[in-house]
Design an enzyme around this catalytic site. Structure first.
Site, mmCIF file in Angstrom:
data_model
loop_
_atom_site.group_PDB
_atom_site.id
_atom_site.type_symbol
_atom_site.label_atom_id
_atom_site.label_comp_id
_atom_site.label_asym_id
_atom_site.label_seq_id
_atom_site.Cartn_x
_atom_site.Cartn_y
_atom_site.Cartn_z
ATOM 1 N N ASP A 16 70.731 156.295 36.114
ATOM 2 C CA ASP A 16 71.174 157.636 35.753
ATOM 3 C C ASP A 16 70.056 158.311 34.886
ATOM 4 O O ASP A 16 69.499 159.305 35.203
ATOM 5 C CB ASP A 16 72.613 157.670 34.993
ATOM 6 C CG ASP A 16 73.493 157.529 35.929
ATOM 7 O OD1 ASP A 16 73.478 157.510 37.070
ATOM 8 O OD2 ASP A 16 74.708 157.027 35.438
ATOM 9 N N ARG A 96 76.663 155.568 19.585
ATOM 10 C CA ARG A 96 76.274 156.902 19.863
ATOM 11 C C ARG A 96 75.695 157.919 18.587
ATOM 12 O O ARG A 96 74.727 158.453 18.835
ATOM 13 C CB ARG A 96 77.317 157.762 20.723
ATOM 14 C CG ARG A 96 77.617 156.921 21.988
ATOM 15 C CD ARG A 96 76.658 156.470 22.790
ATOM 16 N NE ARG A 96 76.964 155.903 24.163
ATOM 17 C CZ ARG A 96 76.152 155.071 24.586
ATOM 18 N NH1 ARG A 96 75.349 154.661 24.248
ATOM 19 N NH2 ARG A 96 76.719 154.681 25.593
ATOM 20 N N SER A 177 79.914 148.604 35.033
ATOM 21 C CA SER A 177 79.081 149.525 34.370
ATOM 22 C C SER A 177 79.218 148.794 32.992
ATOM 23 O O SER A 177 80.084 148.690 32.453
ATOM 24 C CB SER A 177 79.650 150.791 34.251
ATOM 25 O OG SER A 177 79.229 151.546 33.067
HETATM 26 N N1 ARG Z 1 85.363 152.778 26.481
HETATM 27 C C1 ARG Z 1 84.197 152.458 25.674
HETATM 28 C C2 ARG Z 1 84.222 153.598 24.735
HETATM 29 O O1 ARG Z 1 84.554 154.674 25.085
HETATM 30 C C3 ARG Z 1 83.000 152.110 26.302
HETATM 31 C C4 ARG Z 1 82.226 153.169 27.161
HETATM 32 C C5 ARG Z 1 81.027 152.895 27.722
HETATM 33 N N2 ARG Z 1 81.311 151.645 28.718
HETATM 34 C C6 ARG Z 1 80.532 151.610 29.539
HETATM 35 N N3 ARG Z 1 80.718 150.377 30.351
HETATM 36 N N4 ARG Z 1 79.165 152.321 30.018
HETATM 37 O O2 ARG Z 1 83.834 153.431 23.597
#
Ligand code: ARG
Length: 398
Positions: A16, A96, A177
């Site tokens: 991506d 993040r 993922s």
């Molecule tokens: N559900 C988790 C969160 O919101 C992980 C999200 C990312 N997961 C991924 N397999 N890209 O923090």
């Protein structure tokens, strides 16, 4: 919207974000600078650099953020005992804000007018990136190409990648993922989207199945200072070495698998699988030390706060006054959280079995039923009378 001229992209090296480099150049004719952080995703960062440049980035910035990520983000969540919906150790959610912090820093250094990320329009990560960027520099534009671009399917995106010579990983057998860092691994998609299906073994990256874990338990001793882990089995360790070690041994014993259906901020329920052997061990040990060292009311109040703290991190509000204020409170409660916890790893479980601290509030003479008992038993009578008084009033009125 005015077209961006120079964009700093949070680049992972995956499909991506690689396609995003090309797409930004094609669509806006802008310069794209890649920023990648080593947060313990076990990738060759030099390969990531090469790939970004080969795909069209004008420059690449790579920072090793593992230690800062653990100290300033994960250990704060640990001290708060924050687990989203009681289960998720928040690895992706904690990651993040630190990525956003450096994304903004690089953008400011480079004089960029925008930043970009690769999150989709239906997840939590878009919120975490964008809200963090807004909190740190509200003048920067934040682009989310995956939300905007014209590809209607994975196939169309792959076709575009192939047309531009972007290498496409073969994902047929492992259709998951995955978001990976030193604190926890998030795994979704594929068969996992059916909440009734047990996650197949190949969904897990670093934990052994508890069936296959050793038949003998393993004991570990973890020392904490001020609520933060500082050594393992008596040996002082920096946060990164400690986490790597705990992830390794915890993984061997099948510790730290989580399988849950969670409430995303955007209102969707999603089935997620997590692996966090090290974090699971630390949460269990830290909590045990709190049982020993915190007075009852502080312990209880912290439990309420833990729910809120986890929610705030999950909802992308890391850079908020409330999180800072909660940290100030939590740090106060951790001043005497120094001591040692012994845990037993056995077939997927991490069980605290011993705890000691110079600040322990455990008083043997008060607790014992032996001859050493120093508790004033007669005082119990008055205590019961007063404690039960309101209920006896109610009963008489009936
Ligand atoms: N559900 C988790 C969160 O919101 C992980 C999200 C990312 N997961 C991924 N397999 N890209 O923090």
């Amino acid at each position: 919207m005015e077209k961006p001229k120079k964009v700093v992209l949070a680049y992972s090296g995956g499909l991506d974000t690689s396609v995003i480099i090309r797409w930004l150049i094609d669509n806006y004719g802008c310069e794209v600078i890649a920023f990648s952080a080593d947060v313990g995703q076990q990738e060759d960062m030099e390969e990531v650099r090469k790939k970004a440049l080969a795909t069209g980035a004008s420059k690449v910035h790579i920072y090793d953020l593992k230690e800062e990520f653990l100290r300033d983000y994960c250990f704060k969540a640990l001290k708060a005992q924050a687990l989203y919906e009681g289960k998720y150790p928040l690895g992706t959610a904690l990651n993040r804000p630190i990525i956003s912090k450096y994304l903004v820093e690089v953008a400011e250094k480079e004089g960029a007018d925008a930043v970009a990320h690769g999150a989709t329009g239906k997840g939590n990560d878009q919120v975490r990136f964008e809200v963090s960027v807004m909190a740190l520099n509200p003048d920067l534009k934040c682009l989310a190409p995956v939300r905007e671009w014209e590809f209607r399917s994975r196939e169309e995106e792959i076709e575009y990648a192939q047309k531009h010579g972007i290498p496409v990983p073969v994902t047929k057998d492992k259709p998951y993922s995955i978001d990976l860092n030193i604190w926890s691994i998030s795994i979704e998609c594929g068969i996992l989207e059916d909440p009734w299906e047990e996650p197949p073994e190949d969904a897990y990256l670093i934990t052994k199945s508890p069936h296959e874990a050793p038949d003998e338990p393993l004991y570990l001793e973890i020392d904490f200072e001020g609520g933060e882990p500082v050594s393992l089995n008596g040996e002082k360790m920096d946060p990164v070495s400690l986490m790597l070690k705990l992830n390794e041994v915890g993984g061997q014993y099948g510790v730290g698998r989580v399988d849950m259906v969670e409430n995303r901020l955007v209102g969707i329920k999603s089935r997620e699988v997590y692996e966090a052997p090290g974090a699971t061990i630390l949460y269990a040990a830290h909590r045990e030390l709190e049982h020993l060292c915190l007075d009852r009311e502080t312990f209880r109040f912290k439990e309420y706060l833990a729910v809120k703290y986890a929610e705030l991190v999950y909802y992308g509000l890391w850079f908020s006054p409330l999180r800072e204020a909660m940290d100030a409170f939590i740090n106060k409660t951790q001043e005497r959280l120094t001591g040692t916890v012994r845990v037993k790893l056995y077939k997927g479980q991490c069980i605290p079995v011993g705890r000691q601290s110079p600040y322990s509030l455990y008083d043997y003479e008060l607790a014992t039923y032996d001859a050493a008992d120093a508790f004033e038993h007669r005082a119990g009578e008055g205590f019961c009378k007063i404690w039960g008084l309101p209920l006896s009033v109610v009963a008489r009125k009936k």
